[in-house]
Design a protein around this motif. Structure first.
Motif, PDB file in Angstrom:
ATOM      1  N   ASP A 281      32.437  55.613  -7.661  1.00  0.00           N
ATOM      2  CA  ASP A 281      32.274  54.909  -8.925  1.00  0.00           C
ATOM      3  C   ASP A 281      32.074  55.936 -10.053  1.00  0.00           C
ATOM      4  O   ASP A 281      31.130  56.731  -9.994  1.00  0.00           O
ATOM      5  CB  ASP A 281      31.062  53.974  -8.838  1.00  0.00           C
ATOM      6  CG  ASP A 281      30.957  53.041 -10.035  1.00  0.00           C
ATOM      7  OD1 ASP A 281      31.446  53.402 -11.130  1.00  0.00           O
ATOM      8  OD2 ASP A 281      30.375  51.959  -9.880  1.00  0.00           O
TER       9      ASP A 281
ATOM     10  N   ASP B 254      30.473  54.417  -1.655  1.00  0.00           N
ATOM     11  CA  ASP B 254      30.034  53.460  -2.675  1.00  0.00           C
ATOM     12  C   ASP B 254      31.216  53.143  -3.583  1.00  0.00           C
ATOM     13  O   ASP B 254      31.724  54.017  -4.291  1.00  0.00           O
ATOM     14  CB  ASP B 254      28.884  54.061  -3.497  1.00  0.00           C
ATOM     15  CG  ASP B 254      28.280  53.045  -4.461  1.00  0.00           C
ATOM     16  OD1 ASP B 254      28.295  51.843  -4.147  1.00  0.00           O
ATOM     17  OD2 ASP B 254      27.792  53.470  -5.533  1.00  0.00           O
TER      18      ASP B 254
ATOM     19  N   THR C 250      25.340  49.986  -4.812  1.00  0.00           N
ATOM     20  CA  THR C 250      24.826  51.354  -4.885  1.00  0.00           C
ATOM     21  C   THR C 250      23.459  51.459  -4.207  1.00  0.00           C
ATOM     22  O   THR C 250      23.190  52.418  -3.470  1.00  0.00           O
ATOM     23  CB  THR C 250      24.754  51.800  -6.360  1.00  0.00           C
ATOM     24  OG1 THR C 250      26.078  51.761  -6.888  1.00  0.00           O
ATOM     25  CG2 THR C 250      24.190  53.199  -6.495  1.00  0.00           C
TER      26      THR C 250
HETATM   27 MG    MG Z   1      27.143  50.569  -8.223  1.00  0.00          MG
END
Ligand code: MG
Ligand code: ADP
Length: 256
Positions: free
Chosen positions: A40, A125, A17
């Motif tokens: 995520d 991500d 991230t």
């Molecule tokens: Mg992460």
């Protein structure tokens, strides 16, 4: 045409991230049009880009279930200089809901095709697992950026990821390649890290990015202000490294 990259590594807490939001901010800083996609359900990349995951009208969940387009669901983060297709806990449900649908692993790819001309880079991500969400990311991408800490077990974890990428390449996405390994949270004073770094270069050659991201507390502090380090404290060593990495990416892409 946008170049699409997944930031992936099955391990949690390795810096995915941090890499995604800071690379996005670094690319924006050097004049690139960037879309950051948070896949995520924790929504850390969303919050870390100044977008409140609890206040979003639409998210990547709606895009995966085809009830919204990317253009409708993405928001521009003024402070960060890039667009955010955010995620929150709702996304965890997509995993189950997608099981029933057709082309379930290609949903993100199809949705991103519509905005290919609007961006130079799309950064995805990924969550720390090999789920249907990660698979959607890998199917949509031209390449994978793998952040890794130079620790003893790092190479072992890498074998799993490399095998996964090979399988996706063979069965679902012929474009997919590992673009490079990014050494993160690096501390040159630790001999072991230096050794693992040397091993990585011996094994993977120029698949290892030249830029090294140092361990830097400013990068860890930035998310609590809802900002990438690059925006929160541009002068910090870690932030400067991410801007250098953004420039390295732009150069590599020109050669792809
Ligand atoms: Mg992460
Ligand atoms: P992941 O997304 O892979 O789970 P994160 O990017 O959330 O990993 O990073 C895990 C933790 O390490 C976070 O608390 C983050 O702030 C911290 N961190 C990441 N990169 C650095 C760095 N270069 N220096 C210091 N702390 C870092």
């Amino acid at each position: 045409m946008a170049k699409i990259f997944c930031i992936a590594n099955q391990k949690g807490g390795v810096g995915k991230t941090t890499t995604t939001v800071n690379l996005a901010a670094g690319l924006a800083k050097v004049g690139q049009r960037v879309l950051m996609v948070d896949l995520d359900p924790q929504g850390n990349a969303t919050m870390g880009s100044g977008v409140d995951k609890r206040q979003m009208a639409l998210s990547v969940y709606d895009v995966l279930l085809e009830s919204a387009s990317v253009a409708e669901a993405a928001v521009f983060s003024e402070k960060c200089g890039y667009h955010v297709l955010g995620a929150n806990r709702e996304l965890a449900g997509a995993e189950v809901e997608l099981v029933e649908v057709e082309r379930r692993e290609k949903r993100l790819k199809t949705a991103l095709a519509e905005v290919a001309d609007a961006y130079d880079f799309v950064l995805i991500d990924c969550p720390p697992s090999l789920s249907m969400l990660t698979l959607n990311g890998l199917c949509a991408a031209h390449g994978v950026i793998v952040p890794m800490q130079c620790e003893y077990f790092a190479l072992e974890g890498l074998t799993d990821l490399v095998n996964t990428i090979k399988q996706v390449h063979a069965n679902l996405n012929k474009d997919l390649a590992i673009i490079g390994l990014l050494r993160v949270m690096f501390d040159p004073r630790i001999t072991l890290q230096q050794q693992v770094s040397d091993q990585l270069k011996a094994h993977f050659g120029d698949k290892v990015f030249d830029t090294v991201i140092p361990r830097n507390v400013r990068l860890a502090e930035a998310p609590s202000y809802g900002l990438p380090g690059v925006v929160f404290d541009p002068a910090a060593r870690g932030s400067q490294a991410f801007v250098a990495f953004a420039k390295e990416m732009v150069e590599r892409i020109d050669k792809l």
